[in-house]
Design an enzyme around this catalytic site. Structure first.
Site, PDB file in Angstrom:
ATOM      1  N   ASP A   1       0.960  -1.122   0.034  1.00  0.00           N
ATOM      2  CA  ASP A   1       0.024   0.074   0.025  1.00  0.00           C
ATOM      3  C   ASP A   1       0.848   1.268  -0.146  1.00  0.00           C
ATOM      4  O   ASP A   1       2.167   1.117   0.402  1.00  0.00           O
ATOM      5  CB  ASP A   1      -0.795  -0.078   1.270  1.00  0.00           C
ATOM      6  CG  ASP A   1      -1.671   1.273   1.315  1.00  0.00           C
ATOM      7  OD1 ASP A   1      -2.275   1.580   0.303  1.00  0.00           O
ATOM      8  OD2 ASP A   1      -1.725   1.788   2.421  1.00  0.00           O
TER       9      ASP A   1
ATOM     10  N   ASP B   1      -1.504  -0.956   6.017  1.00  0.00           N
ATOM     11  CA  ASP B   1      -1.677  -0.213   7.243  1.00  0.00           C
ATOM     12  C   ASP B   1      -3.503  -0.081   7.609  1.00  0.00           C
ATOM     13  O   ASP B   1      -3.684   0.171   8.765  1.00  0.00           O
ATOM     14  CB  ASP B   1      -1.036   1.185   7.268  1.00  0.00           C
ATOM     15  CG  ASP B   1      -1.854   2.168   6.659  1.00  0.00           C
ATOM     16  OD1 ASP B   1      -1.952   2.035   5.212  1.00  0.00           O
ATOM     17  OD2 ASP B   1      -2.367   3.143   7.089  1.00  0.00           O
TER      18      ASP B   1
END
Length: 227
Positions: free
Chosen positions: A13, A171
């Site tokens: 990400d 996350d």
């Protein structure tokens, strides 16, 4: 002793995982507030919302507005954010040496983000990653976005990689949901952006790491079958 190694392919990400982009987004929101004669918001108040995207950031700044009114602010947010892109945010501590170590070990890495692809691509030369990032999938690249597995599956396909030889690091809960749905090993990046009621223990990531620098140790990565 077991021989630990980095994965063949690491997919990341972007916001809150590789990049501490909160300062860019806070600068964006505060320009929107200033245009309306309102006081700026502190980084600490907005930081937890960053991984949730433009709608969440606008919503946190304009709580009095309806959902439809907040959604209407998204084009303004994105236009200003494009001007603030890369001016304030930096990779998290430990990310650059980890990427070099991964590359030196023969691994490839890429980015799968829900950020619009054009914004993610515009960041690459600002970070010196334009020739290093092997694949980049944005939130509008495909017909589906995370937590759907398609973005991760497509990233692996473009790299000619077996899902079993890839690891995804993110996350947000939807990052781990996407990895699980794709059948890909995952790492929960606890150094990123989370709301107070987020519960990463319940995400069922294969590994949870506290700091980005923990990725420097191959022993902290999910281990895969020998090549």
């Amino acid at each position: 002793m077991p021989e630990f190694r980095f994965p063949d392919v690491a997919l990341f990400d972007l916001d809150g995982t590789l990049l501490d982009s909160a300062p860019d987004m806070v600068a964006t929101v505060n320009r929107m507030l200033a245009a309306r004669g309102r006081a700026p918001m502190p980084l600490e108040a907005l930081r937890p919302h960053v991984s949730k995207g433009a709608r969440a950031m606008s919503g946190a700044a304009f709580l009095e507005l309806s959902i439809a009114q907040r959604d209407a602010l998204v084009p303004e947010f994105l236009a200003i954010y494009a001007e603030e892109l890369g001016k304030h945010g930096v990779p998290f501590e430990g990310i650059e040496p980890m990427l070099r170590a991964l590359e030196n070990a023969g691994g490839r890495w890429g980015i799968v983000t829900n950020k619009p692809e054009y914004l993610a691509r515009d960041l690459m030369p600002l970070l010196g990653w334009e020739t290093r990032c092997a694949v980049l999938i944005g939130g509008d690249t495909l017909s589906e976005r995370k937590p759907h597995p398609l973005p991760l599956q497509e990233a692996a396909r473009l790299l000619g990689a077996d899902i079993a030889q890839c690891v995804y690091i993110g996350d947000d809960e939807r990052d781990i949901q996407s990895a699980r749905a794709a059948g890909m090993a995952s790492i929960a990046a606890l150094w990123g952006y989370r709301l107070a009621d987020d519960a990463p223990d319940a995400w069922q990531a294969d590994v949870m790491l506290d700091e980005a620098s923990d990725l420097l140790d191959p022993a902290n990565w999910p281990q895969q079958a020998p090549r």
